[in-house]
Scaffold this motif. Structure first.
Motif, PDB file in Angstrom:
ATOM      1  N   GLN A 181       1.024  -1.390  -0.044  1.00  6.34           N
ATOM      2  CA  GLN A 181      -0.013  -0.064   0.027  1.00  6.34           C
ATOM      3  C   GLN A 181       1.019   1.260   0.100  1.00  6.34           C
ATOM      4  N   GLY A 182       0.627   2.290  -0.803  1.00  7.77           N
ATOM      5  CA  GLY A 182       1.364   3.419  -0.629  1.00  7.77           C
ATOM      6  C   GLY A 182       0.877   4.392   0.533  1.00  7.77           C
ATOM      7  N   LEU A 183       1.686   5.146   0.820  1.00  5.44           N
ATOM      8  CA  LEU A 183       1.708   6.158   1.870  1.00  5.44           C
ATOM      9  C   LEU A 183       0.182   6.855   1.901  1.00  5.44           C
ATOM     10  N   ALA A 184      -0.246   7.439   0.855  1.00  3.37           N
ATOM     11  CA  ALA A 184      -1.424   7.850   0.586  1.00  3.37           C
ATOM     12  C   ALA A 184      -2.707   6.937   1.062  1.00  3.37           C
ATOM     13  N   THR A 185      -2.349   5.770   0.519  1.00  2.00           N
ATOM     14  CA  THR A 185      -3.512   4.775   0.759  1.00  2.00           C
ATOM     15  C   THR A 185      -3.672   4.401   2.170  1.00  2.00           C
ATOM     16  N   ILE A 186      -2.539   4.125   2.873  1.00  2.00           N
ATOM     17  CA  ILE A 186      -2.600   4.029   4.492  1.00  2.00           C
ATOM     18  C   ILE A 186      -3.189   5.188   4.836  1.00  2.00           C
ATOM     19  N   LEU A 187      -2.782   6.425   4.628  1.00  2.00           N
ATOM     20  CA  LEU A 187      -3.528   7.480   5.424  1.00  2.00           C
ATOM     21  C   LEU A 187      -5.005   7.576   5.286  1.00  2.00           C
ATOM     22  N   GLU A 188      -5.924   6.734   4.353  1.00  2.00           N
ATOM     23  CA  GLU A 188      -7.087   6.820   4.062  1.00  2.00           C
ATOM     24  C   GLU A 188      -8.012   6.169   5.660  1.00  2.00           C
ATOM     25  N   ALA A 189      -7.040   5.088   6.020  1.00  2.00           N
ATOM     26  CA  ALA A 189      -7.569   4.748   7.290  1.00  2.00           C
ATOM     27  C   ALA A 189      -8.039   5.683   8.413  1.00  2.00           C
ATOM     28  N   GLU A 190      -9.202   5.302   8.912  1.00  2.00           N
ATOM     29  CA  GLU A 190      -9.903   6.258   9.977  1.00  2.00           C
ATOM     30  C   GLU A 190      -8.827   6.339  11.245  1.00  2.00           C
ATOM     31  N   HIS A 191      -8.346   5.391  11.597  1.00  2.00           N
ATOM     32  CA  HIS A 191      -7.291   5.406  12.878  1.00  2.00           C
ATOM     33  C   HIS A 191      -6.290   4.623  12.616  1.00  2.00           C
ATOM     34  N   LEU A 192      -4.914   5.402  12.656  1.00  2.00           N
ATOM     35  CA  LEU A 192      -3.703   4.831  12.282  1.00  2.00           C
ATOM     36  C   LEU A 192      -3.130   4.333  13.877  1.00  2.00           C
ATOM     37  N   VAL A 193      -2.763   3.228  14.027  1.00  2.00           N
ATOM     38  CA  VAL A 193      -1.964   2.743  15.361  1.00  2.00           C
ATOM     39  C   VAL A 193      -0.743   2.154  14.853  1.00  2.00           C
ATOM     40  N   LEU A 194       0.355   2.889  15.414  1.00  2.00           N
ATOM     41  CA  LEU A 194       1.628   2.239  15.124  1.00  2.00           C
ATOM     42  C   LEU A 194       2.100   1.687  16.502  1.00  2.00           C
ATOM     43  N   VAL A 195       2.772   0.359  16.435  1.00  2.00           N
ATOM     44  CA  VAL A 195       3.273  -0.086  17.530  1.00  2.00           C
ATOM     45  C   VAL A 195       4.639  -0.329  17.388  1.00  2.00           C
ATOM     46  N   ALA A 196       5.580  -0.107  18.596  1.00  2.00           N
ATOM     47  CA  ALA A 196       6.978  -0.223  18.157  1.00  2.00           C
ATOM     48  C   ALA A 196       7.575  -0.841  19.544  1.00  2.00           C
ATOM     49  N   THR A 197       8.444  -1.768  19.740  1.00  2.00           N
ATOM     50  CA  THR A 197       9.040  -1.920  20.990  1.00  2.00           C
ATOM     51  C   THR A 197      10.535  -2.286  20.933  1.00  2.00           C
ATOM     52  N   GLY A 198      11.316  -2.129  21.797  1.00  2.00           N
ATOM     53  CA  GLY A 198      12.880  -2.313  21.661  1.00  2.00           C
ATOM     54  C   GLY A 198      13.672  -1.140  21.166  1.00  2.00           C
ATOM     55  N   THR A 199      14.874  -1.146  21.704  1.00  2.00           N
ATOM     56  CA  THR A 199      15.588  -0.003  21.472  1.00  2.00           C
ATOM     57  C   THR A 199      15.986   0.112  19.897  1.00  2.00           C
ATOM     58  N   GLY A 200      16.069  -0.930  19.193  1.00  2.90           N
ATOM     59  CA  GLY A 200      16.178  -0.864  17.701  1.00  2.90           C
ATOM     60  C   GLY A 200      15.237   0.090  16.964  1.00  2.90           C
ATOM     61  N   LYS A 201      14.081   0.475  17.485  1.00  6.53           N
ATOM     62  CA  LYS A 201      13.074   0.979  16.929  1.00  6.53           C
ATOM     63  C   LYS A 201      13.130   2.721  17.582  1.00  6.53           C
ATOM     64  N   ALA A 202      13.985   2.848  18.418  1.00 14.27           N
ATOM     65  CA  ALA A 202      13.898   4.215  19.260  1.00 14.27           C
ATOM     66  C   ALA A 202      14.209   5.448  18.274  1.00 14.27           C
ATOM     67  N   ASP A 203      15.253   5.420  17.502  1.00 17.21           N
ATOM     68  CA  ASP A 203      15.498   6.481  16.508  1.00 17.21           C
ATOM     69  C   ASP A 203      14.351   6.723  15.474  1.00 17.21           C
ATOM     70  N   ALA A 204      14.122   5.389  14.929  1.00 19.93           N
ATOM     71  CA  ALA A 204      12.985   5.634  13.868  1.00 19.93           C
ATOM     72  C   ALA A 204      11.583   6.192  14.450  1.00 19.93           C
ATOM     73  N   VAL A 205      11.341   5.659  15.697  1.00 17.35           N
ATOM     74  CA  VAL A 205      10.015   6.468  16.478  1.00 17.35           C
ATOM     75  C   VAL A 205      10.405   7.808  16.631  1.00 17.35           C
ATOM     76  N   ALA A 206      11.420   8.126  16.908  1.00  9.13           N
ATOM     77  CA  ALA A 206      11.590   9.646  17.424  1.00  9.13           C
ATOM     78  C   ALA A 206      11.561  10.575  15.865  1.00  9.13           C
ATOM     79  N   ALA A 207      12.282   9.898  14.897  1.00  8.91           N
ATOM     80  CA  ALA A 207      12.330  10.493  13.651  1.00  8.91           C
ATOM     81  C   ALA A 207      10.688  10.784  13.071  1.00  8.91           C
ATOM     82  N   ALA A 208       9.981   9.681  13.142  1.00  7.74           N
ATOM     83  CA  ALA A 208       8.592   9.802  12.768  1.00  7.74           C
ATOM     84  C   ALA A 208       7.995  10.953  13.462  1.00  7.74           C
TER      85      ALA A 208
END
Ligand code: F6R
Length: 259
Positions: A181-208
């Motif tokens: 799915q493209g980013l515009a496709t994803i944005l059409e959802a009514e509620h976006l819930v992103l889950v992330a755990t662990g230090t390996g995701k920390a920088d990406a979560v902060a950037a996002a």
């Protein structure tokens, strides 16, 4: 965007399961599902609740974010198979209510267009589950993906292929191409819930969450959405500059206001 910092991965899983349960209990809906390891705890919790008679998915549809190109149909790492094994096949969601981009199609652009058409037919997606790549990818929209993109073929980065090699056998290679799915496709959802755990995701979560809106961090597109929730454990929250503010906002959140 609401950022919810929780003590551990178990609380993250239960919180995502709570959001999905509440939506499913409020009436028939289409769920947007991600594969990968991030949502697995939530899927296990939903399976437990289904078996306990607390929730039913019989009136739901499920729409997947992405699929590898070139895996044989039924390959155990194809996302169509993974989502069936890990979630939809273990609850009462009808098997023919699961929509996945067809990565084994001869004509991939036509398969992408058909997926978009069907997605609109069964949509709108009420809750879209998302993970995030260590490089900030969302779905399989790798850095550089257009913020206005629709479902299409993409090339995985070597980092993503290396990250996902853990799911494949030692004698197998991770596919290079995907339908996502493209980013515009994803944005059409009514509620976006992103889950992330662990230090390996920390920088990406902060950037996002706190960096600029940029195709260099595709998950930053969540900043455009009116109802986006980022649920992380303490480890994945480790690079957030304003973590204390998010904790305070959560502590002060009125009881009547759901995520
Ligand atoms: C999976 C997907 C990917 C993953 C991401 C994180 O359908 O679209 O964006 O969510 O690669 O993967 P995990 O959760 O395995 O760390």
């Amino acid at each position: 965007m609401e950022i919810v910092i929780l003590p551990d991965a178990d609380r993250v899983a239960r919180t995502l399961a709570d959001v999905i349960t509440a939506r499913v209990q409020s009436g028939p809906c289409t769920l947007g599902l991600a594969t990968g390891s991030s949502p697995l705890g939530a899927y296990q919790e939903l399976i437990r609740r289904y078996r306990a008679g607390e929730v039913s998915f019989r009136d739901c549809w499920a729409v997947l974010l992405d699929e590898y190109v070139g895996l044989a149909p039924g390959h155990e790492q194809s996302y169509a198979r993974v989502i069936r094994d890990e979630f939809t096949g273990q609850v009462d969601l009808p098997p023919d209510h699961v929509l996945v981009p067809d990565g084994s199609a001869q004509d991939l652009p036509a398969a992408a267009a058909e997926f978009e058409r069907r997605r609109h037919e069964v949509g709108p997606v009420a809750v879209q589950v998302l993970g995030i790549g260590a490089n900030g990818h969302l779905g399989f929209n790798e850095p550089g993906s257009s913020l206005g993109s629709r479902t299409r073929i993409k090339t995985l980065t070597e980092q993503t292929r290396a990250d996902n090699a853990r799911f494949f056998g030692a004698d197998e290679t991770v596919p290079v191409h995907v339908l996502t799915q493209g980013l515009a496709t994803i944005l059409e959802a009514e509620h976006l819930v992103l889950v992330a755990t662990g230090t390996g995701k920390a920088d990406a979560v902060a950037a996002a969450a706190e960096g600029p809106l940029t195709a260099s961090c595709p998950a930053s597109v969540l900043q455009l959405h009116p109802h986006a929730t980022v649920v992380v454990d303490e480890a994945a929250a480790g690079s957030l500059a304003h973590a204390d503010r998010y904790r305070r906002q959560l502590a002060l959140k009125p009881d009547w206001q759901p995520l």
